[in-house]
Design a protein around this motif. Structure first.
Motif, PDB file in Angstrom:
ATOM      1  N   ARG A  15       0.812  -1.220   0.000  1.00 49.91           N
ATOM      2  CA  ARG A  15       0.000   0.000   0.000  1.00 49.91           C
ATOM      3  C   ARG A  15       0.847   1.272   0.000  1.00 49.91           C
ATOM      4  NH1 ARG A  15      -5.601   0.040   1.102  1.00 49.91           N
ATOM      5  NH2 ARG A  15      -6.421  -2.046   0.827  1.00 49.91           N
ATOM      6  N   GLY A  16       2.066   1.158  -0.515  1.00 49.84           N
ATOM      7  CA  GLY A  16       2.975   2.300  -0.599  1.00 49.84           C
ATOM      8  C   GLY A  16       2.792   3.062  -1.900  1.00 49.84           C
ATOM      9  N   THR A  17       3.824   3.764  -2.292  1.00 54.87           N
ATOM     10  CA  THR A  17       3.822   4.527  -3.530  1.00 54.87           C
ATOM     11  C   THR A  17       3.731   3.563  -4.708  1.00 54.87           C
ATOM     12  OG1 THR A  17       5.211   6.195  -2.490  1.00 54.87           O
ATOM     13  CG2 THR A  17       5.120   6.215  -4.887  1.00 54.87           C
ATOM     14  N   LEU A  18       2.888   3.903  -5.688  1.00 52.07           N
ATOM     15  CA  LEU A  18       2.680   3.051  -6.859  1.00 52.07           C
ATOM     16  C   LEU A  18       3.244   3.695  -8.111  1.00 52.07           C
ATOM     17  CD1 LEU A  18      -1.035   1.997  -6.288  1.00 52.07           C
ATOM     18  CD2 LEU A  18       1.027   0.749  -5.624  1.00 52.07           C
ATOM     19  N   TYR A  19       3.678   2.849  -9.034  1.00 52.97           N
ATOM     20  CA  TYR A  19       4.153   3.290 -10.352  1.00 52.97           C
ATOM     21  C   TYR A  19       3.577   2.342 -11.383  1.00 52.97           C
ATOM     22  CZ  TYR A  19       7.276   4.144 -14.287  1.00 52.97           C
ATOM     23  OH  TYR A  19       7.784   4.441 -15.522  1.00 52.97           O
ATOM     24  N   TYR A  53       1.295  -7.524 -12.912  1.00 52.63           N
ATOM     25  CA  TYR A  53       1.581  -7.307 -14.326  1.00 52.63           C
ATOM     26  C   TYR A  53       0.554  -8.037 -15.166  1.00 52.63           C
ATOM     27  CZ  TYR A  53       3.860 -11.920 -14.467  1.00 52.63           C
ATOM     28  OH  TYR A  53       4.134 -13.258 -14.387  1.00 52.63           O
ATOM     29  N   GLU A  54       0.466  -7.603 -16.413  1.00 48.12           N
ATOM     30  CA  GLU A  54      -0.511  -8.165 -17.345  1.00 48.12           C
ATOM     31  C   GLU A  54       0.143  -8.174 -18.730  1.00 48.12           C
ATOM     32  OE1 GLU A  54      -4.913  -7.008 -17.185  1.00 48.12           O
ATOM     33  OE2 GLU A  54      -4.084  -5.669 -18.707  1.00 48.12           O
ATOM     34  N   MET A  55       0.201  -9.334 -19.345  1.00 49.20           N
ATOM     35  CA  MET A  55       0.780  -9.469 -20.674  1.00 49.20           C
ATOM     36  C   MET A  55      -0.262  -9.127 -21.739  1.00 49.20           C
ATOM     37  SD  MET A  55       3.705 -10.279 -19.579  1.00 49.20           S
ATOM     38  CE  MET A  55       4.595 -10.530 -21.111  1.00 49.20           C
ATOM     39  N   HIS A  56       0.218  -8.615 -22.878  1.00 48.43           N
ATOM     40  CA  HIS A  56      -0.672  -8.216 -23.977  1.00 48.43           C
ATOM     41  C   HIS A  56      -0.163  -8.767 -25.294  1.00 48.43           C
ATOM     42  CE1 HIS A  56      -3.408  -5.307 -21.987  1.00 48.43           C
ATOM     43  NE2 HIS A  56      -2.450  -5.360 -21.087  1.00 48.43           N
ATOM     44  N   ASP A  57      -1.068  -8.884 -26.254  1.00 47.62           N
ATOM     45  CA  ASP A  57      -0.700  -9.372 -27.584  1.00 47.62           C
ATOM     46  C   ASP A  57      -0.013  -8.292 -28.411  1.00 47.62           C
ATOM     47  OD1 ASP A  57      -1.702 -11.935 -27.168  1.00 47.62           O
ATOM     48  OD2 ASP A  57      -3.715 -11.352 -27.818  1.00 47.62           O
ATOM     49  N   THR A  58      -0.422  -7.049 -28.204  1.00 43.51           N
ATOM     50  CA  THR A  58       0.154  -5.947 -28.984  1.00 43.51           C
ATOM     51  C   THR A  58       0.576  -4.807 -28.061  1.00 43.51           C
ATOM     52  OG1 THR A  58      -1.932  -4.765 -29.295  1.00 43.51           O
ATOM     53  CG2 THR A  58      -1.387  -6.469 -30.937  1.00 43.51           C
ATOM     54  N   MET A  59       1.531  -4.032 -28.530  1.00 42.82           N
ATOM     55  CA  MET A  59       1.962  -2.869 -27.764  1.00 42.82           C
ATOM     56  C   MET A  59       0.839  -1.846 -27.682  1.00 42.82           C
ATOM     57  SD  MET A  59       4.504  -2.219 -26.022  1.00 42.82           S
ATOM     58  CE  MET A  59       5.258  -0.907 -25.144  1.00 42.82           C
ATOM     59  N   GLU A  60       0.056  -1.750 -28.718  1.00 46.10           N
ATOM     60  CA  GLU A  60      -1.061  -0.800 -28.720  1.00 46.10           C
ATOM     61  C   GLU A  60      -2.052  -1.107 -27.595  1.00 46.10           C
ATOM     62  OE1 GLU A  60       0.000  -2.452 -31.498  1.00 46.10           O
ATOM     63  OE2 GLU A  60       1.020  -0.750 -32.438  1.00 46.10           O
ATOM     64  N   SER A  61      -2.382  -2.379 -27.407  1.00 50.68           N
ATOM     65  CA  SER A  61      -3.337  -2.730 -26.343  1.00 50.68           C
ATOM     66  C   SER A  61      -2.707  -2.513 -24.968  1.00 50.68           C
ATOM     67  CB  SER A  61      -3.848  -4.160 -26.487  1.00 50.68           C
ATOM     68  OG  SER A  61      -2.843  -5.111 -26.232  1.00 50.68           O
ATOM     69  N   ALA A  62      -1.404  -2.756 -24.842  1.00 47.95           N
ATOM     70  CA  ALA A  62      -0.722  -2.529 -23.564  1.00 47.95           C
ATOM     71  C   ALA A  62      -0.710  -1.039 -23.220  1.00 47.95           C
ATOM     72  CB  ALA A  62       0.703  -3.079 -23.616  1.00 47.95           C
ATOM     73  N   ILE A  63      -0.428  -0.205 -24.196  1.00 49.23           N
ATOM     74  CA  ILE A  63      -0.404   1.241 -23.962  1.00 49.23           C
ATOM     75  C   ILE A  63      -1.793   1.742 -23.584  1.00 49.23           C
ATOM     76  CG2 ILE A  63      -0.113   3.481 -25.104  1.00 49.23           C
ATOM     77  CD1 ILE A  63       2.229   2.127 -26.690  1.00 49.23           C
ATOM     78  N   LEU A  64      -2.814   1.258 -24.263  1.00 52.91           N
ATOM     79  CA  LEU A  64      -4.191   1.649 -23.944  1.00 52.91           C
ATOM     80  C   LEU A  64      -4.546   1.249 -22.514  1.00 52.91           C
ATOM     81  CD1 LEU A  64      -6.862   2.856 -24.938  1.00 52.91           C
ATOM     82  CD2 LEU A  64      -7.459   0.594 -25.802  1.00 52.91           C
ATOM     83  N   ARG A  65      -4.181   0.047 -22.125  1.00 56.47           N
ATOM     84  CA  ARG A  65      -4.453  -0.430 -20.752  1.00 56.47           C
ATOM     85  C   ARG A  65      -3.703   0.414 -19.726  1.00 56.47           C
ATOM     86  NH1 ARG A  65      -7.667  -2.744 -16.945  1.00 56.47           N
ATOM     87  NH2 ARG A  65      -6.663  -4.489 -15.913  1.00 56.47           N
ATOM     88  N   GLU A  66      -2.430   0.737 -20.002  1.00 58.26           N
ATOM     89  CA  GLU A  66      -1.644   1.572 -19.094  1.00 58.26           C
ATOM     90  C   GLU A  66      -2.325   2.932 -18.895  1.00 58.26           C
ATOM     91  OE1 GLU A  66       2.702   3.757 -18.839  1.00 58.26           O
ATOM     92  OE2 GLU A  66       1.602   3.635 -20.723  1.00 58.26           O
ATOM     93  N   LYS A  67      -2.758   3.545 -19.977  1.00 61.68           N
ATOM     94  CA  LYS A  67      -3.414   4.861 -19.891  1.00 61.68           C
ATOM     95  C   LYS A  67      -4.685   4.786 -19.053  1.00 61.68           C
ATOM     96  CE  LYS A  67      -1.524   6.825 -24.089  1.00 61.68           C
ATOM     97  NZ  LYS A  67      -1.788   7.373 -25.419  1.00 61.68           N
ATOM     98  N   ILE A  81      -4.411  -4.909  -7.653  1.00 61.17           N
ATOM     99  CA  ILE A  81      -3.246  -5.638  -7.136  1.00 61.17           C
ATOM    100  C   ILE A  81      -3.695  -6.759  -6.209  1.00 61.17           C
ATOM    101  CG2 ILE A  81      -1.200  -5.470  -5.660  1.00 61.17           C
ATOM    102  CD1 ILE A  81      -1.056  -2.469  -6.689  1.00 61.17           C
ATOM    103  N   GLU A  82      -4.546  -6.427  -5.252  1.00 62.65           N
ATOM    104  CA  GLU A  82      -4.929  -7.393  -4.222  1.00 62.65           C
ATOM    105  C   GLU A  82      -5.814  -8.527  -4.736  1.00 62.65           C
ATOM    106  OE1 GLU A  82      -6.287  -4.976  -0.920  1.00 62.65           O
ATOM    107  OE2 GLU A  82      -4.208  -4.630  -0.297  1.00 62.65           O
ATOM    108  N   ASP A  83      -6.451  -8.336  -5.878  1.00 63.57           N
ATOM    109  CA  ASP A  83      -7.240  -9.430  -6.470  1.00 63.57           C
ATOM    110  C   ASP A  83      -6.358 -10.618  -6.840  1.00 63.57           C
ATOM    111  OD1 ASP A  83      -9.680  -8.183  -6.200  1.00 63.57           O
ATOM    112  OD2 ASP A  83      -9.834  -7.574  -8.314  1.00 63.57           O
ATOM    113  N   THR A  84      -5.119 -10.352  -7.264  1.00 66.42           N
ATOM    114  CA  THR A  84      -4.224 -11.437  -7.678  1.00 66.42           C
ATOM    115  C   THR A  84      -3.015 -11.594  -6.766  1.00 66.42           C
ATOM    116  OG1 THR A  84      -3.062  -9.946  -9.185  1.00 66.42           O
ATOM    117  CG2 THR A  84      -4.869 -11.265 -10.106  1.00 66.42           C
ATOM    118  N   ASN A  85      -2.735 -10.596  -5.952  1.00 63.21           N
ATOM    119  CA  ASN A  85      -1.549 -10.618  -5.092  1.00 63.21           C
ATOM    120  C   ASN A  85      -1.891  -9.979  -3.737  1.00 63.21           C
ATOM    121  OD1 ASN A  85       1.047 -10.671  -4.080  1.00 63.21           O
ATOM    122  ND2 ASN A  85       1.920  -9.303  -5.624  1.00 63.21           N
ATOM    123  N   PRO A  86      -2.723 -10.640  -2.946  1.00 64.50           N
ATOM    124  CA  PRO A  86      -3.226 -10.025  -1.710  1.00 64.50           C
ATOM    125  C   PRO A  86      -2.146  -9.678  -0.683  1.00 64.50           C
ATOM    126  CG  PRO A  86      -3.895 -12.331  -1.860  1.00 64.50           C
ATOM    127  CD  PRO A  86      -3.262 -11.976  -3.159  1.00 64.50           C
TER     128      PRO A  86
END
Length: 99
Positions: A15-19, A53-67, A81-86
């Protein structure tokens, strides 16, 4: 882990600083964060624990998800985060074995 687009969240502590970032090579990029190889937000605030982390098929979809993730409020990001890494375990050992 073959090179492929990914979105990731780093934390300074539970629950600290996120990036939130995006990369075409997750292992290399997280290694750079952990080694503080580049100046920037993550280095300045010691944000180097891979917690999601989440893997993507294309860089375009990864960038859209990041935004989209960057627009979320903090509690939504924490829930993601806590849904997969409590326990907020550092996931670096899981991906480093492919390095």
């Amino acid at each position: 882990m073959a090179r492929s687009p990914a979105v990731y969240i780093l934390a300074s502590a539970k629950r600290g600083t996120l990036y939130i970032g995006v990369t075409s090579d997750l292992v290399r990029r997280i290694w750079q964060h952990r080694e503080h190889a580049a100046d920037g937000f993550a280095t300045r605030y010691n944000v180097d624990r891979l917690v999601w982390y989440e893997m993507h098929d294309t860089m375009e979809s990864a960038i859209l998800r990041e935004k989209r993730l960057k627009k979320w409020n903090r509690e939504w990001k924490i829930r993601q985060i806590e849904d997969t890494n409590p326990t907020w375990r550092d996931l670096w050992p899981d991906i480093a074995s492919t390095f």
